[in-house]
Design a protein around this motif. Structure first.
Motif, PDB file in Angstrom:
ATOM      1  N   THR A 140       1.172 -20.672  -4.361  1.00 54.78           N
ATOM      2  CA  THR A 140       0.764 -19.571  -5.226  1.00 54.78           C
ATOM      3  C   THR A 140      -0.207 -18.687  -4.461  1.00 54.78           C
ATOM      4  O   THR A 140      -1.094 -19.180  -3.767  1.00 54.78           O
ATOM      5  CB  THR A 140       0.108 -20.109  -6.515  1.00 54.78           C
ATOM      6  N   PHE A 141      -0.004 -17.382  -4.585  1.00 52.84           N
ATOM      7  CA  PHE A 141      -0.913 -16.417  -3.967  1.00 52.84           C
ATOM      8  C   PHE A 141      -1.042 -15.218  -4.894  1.00 52.84           C
ATOM      9  O   PHE A 141      -0.315 -15.101  -5.883  1.00 52.84           O
ATOM     10  CB  PHE A 141      -0.454 -16.032  -2.561  1.00 52.84           C
ATOM     11  N   LYS A 142      -1.986 -14.329  -4.592  1.00 54.10           N
ATOM     12  CA  LYS A 142      -2.297 -13.204  -5.478  1.00 54.10           C
ATOM     13  C   LYS A 142      -2.256 -11.875  -4.714  1.00 54.10           C
ATOM     14  O   LYS A 142      -3.280 -11.339  -4.318  1.00 54.10           O
ATOM     15  CB  LYS A 142      -3.664 -13.421  -6.120  1.00 54.10           C
ATOM     16  N   PRO A 143      -1.040 -11.335  -4.550  1.00 54.59           N
ATOM     17  CA  PRO A 143      -0.913 -10.074  -3.820  1.00 54.59           C
ATOM     18  C   PRO A 143      -1.322  -8.872  -4.667  1.00 54.59           C
ATOM     19  O   PRO A 143      -1.366  -8.943  -5.901  1.00 54.59           O
ATOM     20  CB  PRO A 143       0.576 -10.017  -3.495  1.00 54.59           C
ATOM     21  N   ILE A 144      -1.574  -7.766  -3.985  1.00 53.97           N
ATOM     22  CA  ILE A 144      -1.884  -6.494  -4.636  1.00 53.97           C
ATOM     23  C   ILE A 144      -0.670  -5.587  -4.493  1.00 53.97           C
ATOM     24  O   ILE A 144      -0.112  -5.448  -3.402  1.00 53.97           O
ATOM     25  CB  ILE A 144      -3.128  -5.847  -4.007  1.00 53.97           C
ATOM     26  N   VAL A 145      -0.270  -4.963  -5.604  1.00 58.17           N
ATOM     27  CA  VAL A 145       0.861  -4.045  -5.597  1.00 58.17           C
ATOM     28  C   VAL A 145       0.446  -2.776  -4.842  1.00 58.17           C
ATOM     29  O   VAL A 145      -0.538  -2.130  -5.188  1.00 58.17           O
ATOM     30  CB  VAL A 145       1.314  -3.701  -7.033  1.00 58.17           C
ATOM     31  N   LEU A 146       1.199  -2.445  -3.802  1.00 60.40           N
ATOM     32  CA  LEU A 146       0.897  -1.278  -2.967  1.00 60.40           C
ATOM     33  C   LEU A 146       1.662  -0.037  -3.389  1.00 60.40           C
ATOM     34  O   LEU A 146       1.158   1.075  -3.291  1.00 60.40           O
ATOM     35  CB  LEU A 146       1.233  -1.561  -1.500  1.00 60.40           C
ATOM     36  N   LYS A 147       2.919  -0.232  -3.814  1.00 62.30           N
ATOM     37  CA  LYS A 147       3.761   0.918  -4.118  1.00 62.30           C
ATOM     38  C   LYS A 147       4.771   0.541  -5.185  1.00 62.30           C
ATOM     39  O   LYS A 147       5.347  -0.545  -5.141  1.00 62.30           O
ATOM     40  CB  LYS A 147       4.499   1.365  -2.848  1.00 62.30           C
ATOM     41  N   VAL A 148       4.990   1.467  -6.128  1.00 64.14           N
ATOM     42  CA  VAL A 148       6.051   1.325  -7.117  1.00 64.14           C
ATOM     43  C   VAL A 148       6.764   2.665  -7.200  1.00 64.14           C
ATOM     44  O   VAL A 148       6.163   3.671  -7.574  1.00 64.14           O
ATOM     45  CB  VAL A 148       5.503   0.937  -8.514  1.00 64.14           C
ATOM     46  N   ASP A 149       8.017   2.680  -6.816  1.00 61.77           N
ATOM     47  CA  ASP A 149       8.867   3.861  -6.910  1.00 61.77           C
ATOM     48  C   ASP A 149      10.073   3.415  -7.740  1.00 61.77           C
ATOM     49  O   ASP A 149      11.020   2.834  -7.195  1.00 61.77           O
ATOM     50  CB  ASP A 149       9.283   4.328  -5.509  1.00 61.77           C
ATOM     51  N   PRO A 150      10.028   3.631  -9.071  1.00 61.15           N
ATOM     52  CA  PRO A 150      11.036   3.061  -9.969  1.00 61.15           C
ATOM     53  C   PRO A 150      12.480   3.285  -9.519  1.00 61.15           C
ATOM     54  O   PRO A 150      12.859   4.365  -9.088  1.00 61.15           O
ATOM     55  CB  PRO A 150      10.756   3.759 -11.300  1.00 61.15           C
TER      56      PRO A 150
END
Length: 149
Positions: free
Chosen positions: A60-70
């Protein structure tokens, strides 16, 4: 920097593939490799992700969302243990081939002091996990797509 990439062609529209891939609440019903336990798909938000890499215990790890392009791409960045030891940037890219066909590209770039060693030991298993996830996404997307035609 080390990189693992896989891709698969899916006989389903890109928006359906995107919806299934980003429906984190239902990910565990079809995804044998990656479960998002907490978090939202929004830039700057932190997720909690558990990976079931073949041949290893779940991590288990906790990444940060960098980009969302639907309906096109999302990516996150995370690390194991301490930043700079074993870091990764994961990307899911959706390519619309036509109205009823889509390509999923799944890649991860690894950095850090232990990246070469860990990938030497686990690259094949990580790639197998990506491929299992890709095939499962293909199967469920194609079933949903056929059910709506």
């Amino acid at each position: 920097m080390q990189k693992i990439c896989t891709d698969i062609e899916i006989n389903a529209p890109a928006d359906k593939v995107w919806h299934i891939l980003t429906d984190f609440e239902n990910l565990s019903s079809w995804n044998p490799f990656m479960i998002v336990k907490k978090g939202k798909l929004e830039e700057g938000k932190r997720l909690e992700v558990t990976l079931s890499i073949p041949g290893s215990r779940p991590m288990t790890f906790k990444p940060i969302v960098l980009k969302v392009d639907p309906v096109k791409e999302f990516r996150w960045s995370g690390n194991m243990w301490i930043r700079g030891i074993f870091d990764g940037e994961h990307v899911f890219r959706i390519e619309k081939l036509d109205e009823h066909r889509t390509r999923l590209i799944q890649c991860e770039r690894f950095r850090g002091i232990l990246a070469p060693l860990i990938l030497h030991l686990m690259k094949e298993n990580i790639e197998t996990g990506f491929e299992k996830m890709n095939r499962s996404l293909k199967n469920v997307s194609e079933k949903v797509s056929k059910a709506h035609t």
